[in-house]
Write a protein that holds these residues in place. Structure first.
Motif: not given
Ligand code: FAD
Length: 554
Positions: A174-185, A232-242, A253-256
């Motif tokens: 998913g992270l290396t796909s070249t399809t931009y797929d916005p939205g929280l799912r 930043s960019a809180p509509m991302c799908d995944l976050f690395l969090v300390l 790893l925190v998924p939305r």
């Protein structure tokens, strides 16, 4: 039909969209000596220093296409719109459910669609070269900088995520796909993913060891509770969090959205009202029993997330080089079409000096990022360890000066929003702040130079490739070598001199690259190389305490 500024073509004698208004030139108001809009220009083929990367025909073709698109009026308009209509936070839906979503102007999505489509967010981790991706990021960042934030974070997340092979295997496609797929799912149901990071808390961004967000082990995962002051960019799908696990600071790893479709608790409290970078949303967030999945060893969070941060630092250099180039192109274009005192501005001897310096500075930044991106492809870790933070310090700091001067080349018109220069100017300090602010980065250069002799050796070997080619460069390299050799004897002095060392190091490397790849520009750059530094804090000297007393304690 309503007559609005962005529906009417104001350059036409008549509004082309409606029959209600009659825009006609006024008889008293002839527009003279106004440089034309920058025409569509291929930003790849017109930038000679990029060719030092030695692109294969297929790579060049791909960049040619992106460079052409980056130089269009359409792309520029997306950049303008994405910043004129900044993102808006929607905390709740109409029924009162918490949704924590951010709405963006369609232009933001267009910018991201192109960036993802060209793989600027990830491809070299699975196919292609990093230097190609960095060049693409440079070209497309000249259009608009804000959307580069999630693109850069997604690019940088993979080396850190691979510390958890199971998670990497799950999300890498998913992270290396070249399809931009916005939205929280749920991430695994999406055809493309973007990633962000959340480290900074109120009490300290540089010193993330002061993080207080807690992580409590649960059933195969952790539950996180705490706040992040910048995300930043809180509509991302995944976050690395300390967050702080019982065994110490760890990376998660925190998924939305969780795999069962439920929203992972991720409360967006506010969006920051920022100086620039306005197209991008930067949020304050709260975790409250938020699911997080351990990445790397527990207690080893800082080391794990640094694998992400070292890549975003490289992108700060690329993004700043892009800002410099975008500004300098405008300045030279203006001077070529503007007349002053009866002759072309471009022919005014003093203006020529200013423009020449701008071109050389921008070329130096470009040469640096290309070389540094190649260190990733060629696994030159020792060189990158020292050269990336030094370049981040110098190129990002220099961008503020370069953009301000380029703006002034347009006179009052440059200070006006429509010229696009104010946006570049507001953007220019940011790369120096995030991913390690100036001092933190300069101290990191000292740390690498003191503790990692292989890095010093790699740097000196690189500089030796142009030994004897230019006297000023030889002298500067010799001074740098002495400075490096003197480190470690007086830690206080090393800290005070950290900015000077970082700048010196980056300028020597840039000078050497120009000698190799752009000898016509090198002479001008090298002439100023042994001059004292232009950056504040880079001339440690006497009277520090007296100087500070000029501002009374408050
Ligand atoms: C627009 C924007 C978006 C951001 N997005 C994110 C994000 O998505 N995720 C995230 O985690 N963070 C994000 N940040 C936060 C950013 O990374 C931090 O602001 C930065 O790391 C600095 O931390 P701080 O603001 O707490 O400043 P501080 O750490 O308080 O530093 C203040 C100053 O002190 C200097 N300093 C610190 N230590 C030393 C020292 N030992 N010696 C000398 N000087 C020192 C610093 O260089 C700086 O100039 C964002 C910031 C901005 C502006």
């Amino acid at each position: 039909m309503t007559h609005t500024a962005w529906r009417c073509d104001l350059s036409a004698t008549r509004c082309v969209f409606c029959s209600l208004c009659t825009l006609r030139p006024m008889s008293t108001h002839e527009v003279e000596n106004a440089p034309p809009r920058l025409p569509d220009v291929n930003r790849f083929t017109t930038d000679a220093l990029l060719m030092t990367a030695g692109f294969e025909p297929g790579e060049a073709q791909q960049l040619d296409q992106l460079g052409a698109q980056a130089g269009t009026a359409q792309a520029a308009e997306w950049g303008r719109l994405a910043n004129s209509y900044p993102p808006e936070l929607r905390t709740h839906d109409r029924f009162g459910h918490r949704i924590d979503e951010v709405e963006f102007h369609p232009a933001w999505h267009e910018l991201l669609r192109v960036a993802v489509g060209h793989g600027l967010h990830a491809t070299p981790w699975t196919r292609g070269r990093h230097v190609v991706r960095a060049t693409g990021f440079y070209l497309w960042s000249q259009v608009e900088a804000g959307h580069g934030c999630p693109i850069s974070m997604t690019y940088s997340v993979l080396p850190a995520l691979r510390h958890a092979p199971d998670l990497a295997a799950e999300f890498e496609a998913g992270l290396t796909s070249t399809t931009y797929d916005p939205g929280l799912r749920p991430p695994l149901t999406k055809s493309g993913l973007l990633a962000g990071m959340a480290m900074t808390e109120k009490q300290g961004g540089s010193d993330v060891r002061s993080n207080t967000t807690r992580a409590v082990p649960a059933d195969g995962h952790y539950l996180l509770t705490g706040h992040k002051w910048f995300c930043s960019a809180p509509m991302c799908d995944l976050f690395l969090v300390l967050a702080r696990a019982p065994a110490g600071l760890s990376c998660f790893l925190v998924p939305r959205v969780l795999s069962n479709g439920a929203r992972n608790p991720f409360a967006i409290q506010r969006l920051k009202d920022k100086l620039g970078n306005r197209s991008n949303a930067s949020a304050e967030i709260e975790f409250d029993g938020t699911h997080g999945y351990l990445v790397g060893d527990v207690g080893d969070g800082l080391r794990t997330i640094l694998d992400m941060v070292s890549m975003t630092r490289l992108d700060c250099v690329v993004g700043s080089a892009a800002g410099q180039r975008a500004a300098v192109v405008q300045a030279v274009h203006h001077a070529r079409h503007r007349r002053v005192f009866g002759s072309g501005l471009i022919d005014a001897p003093l203006m020529r000096e200013v423009l020449a310096d701008l071109c050389v500075e921008s070329a130096a930044a470009t040469a640096l990022f290309v070389r540094l991106a190649r260190t990733v492809d060629d696994d030159e870790r020792a060189l990158a360890r020292l050269a990336v933070p030094a370049a981040k310090f110098w190129v990002c700091k220099r961008t503020v000066t370069v953009v301000a001067e380029a703006l002034e080349c347009l006179g009052g018109n440059g200070y006006v929003e429509e010229s696009g220069l104010p946006r570049l100017y507001r953007e220019s300090p940011l790369n120096s702040i995030w991913e390690g602010s100036g001092n933190v980065i300069a101290l990191d250069v000292v740390r690498a130079a003191t503790r990692e002799p292989a890095s010093v050796a790699a740097l000196l070997a690189e500089l030796a490739t142009t030994a004897g080619a230019d006297r000023a460069l030889d002298e500067a390299v010799s001074q740098l070598t002495s400075q490096l050799a003197g480190l470690g004897q007086d830690p206080g002095a090393d800290q005070r001199g950290a900015r000077q060392l970082s700048e010196w190091l980056a300028r020597c490397l840039a000078g050497s690259l120009l000698v190799r790849h752009a000898p016509g520009l090198a002479g001008r750059f090298l002439a100023g190389l042994t001059e004292p530094s232009a950056a504040l804090g880079a001339r440690p000297g006497p009277g520090t305490d007296i100087a500070l007393r000029a501002i009374p304690e408050t």
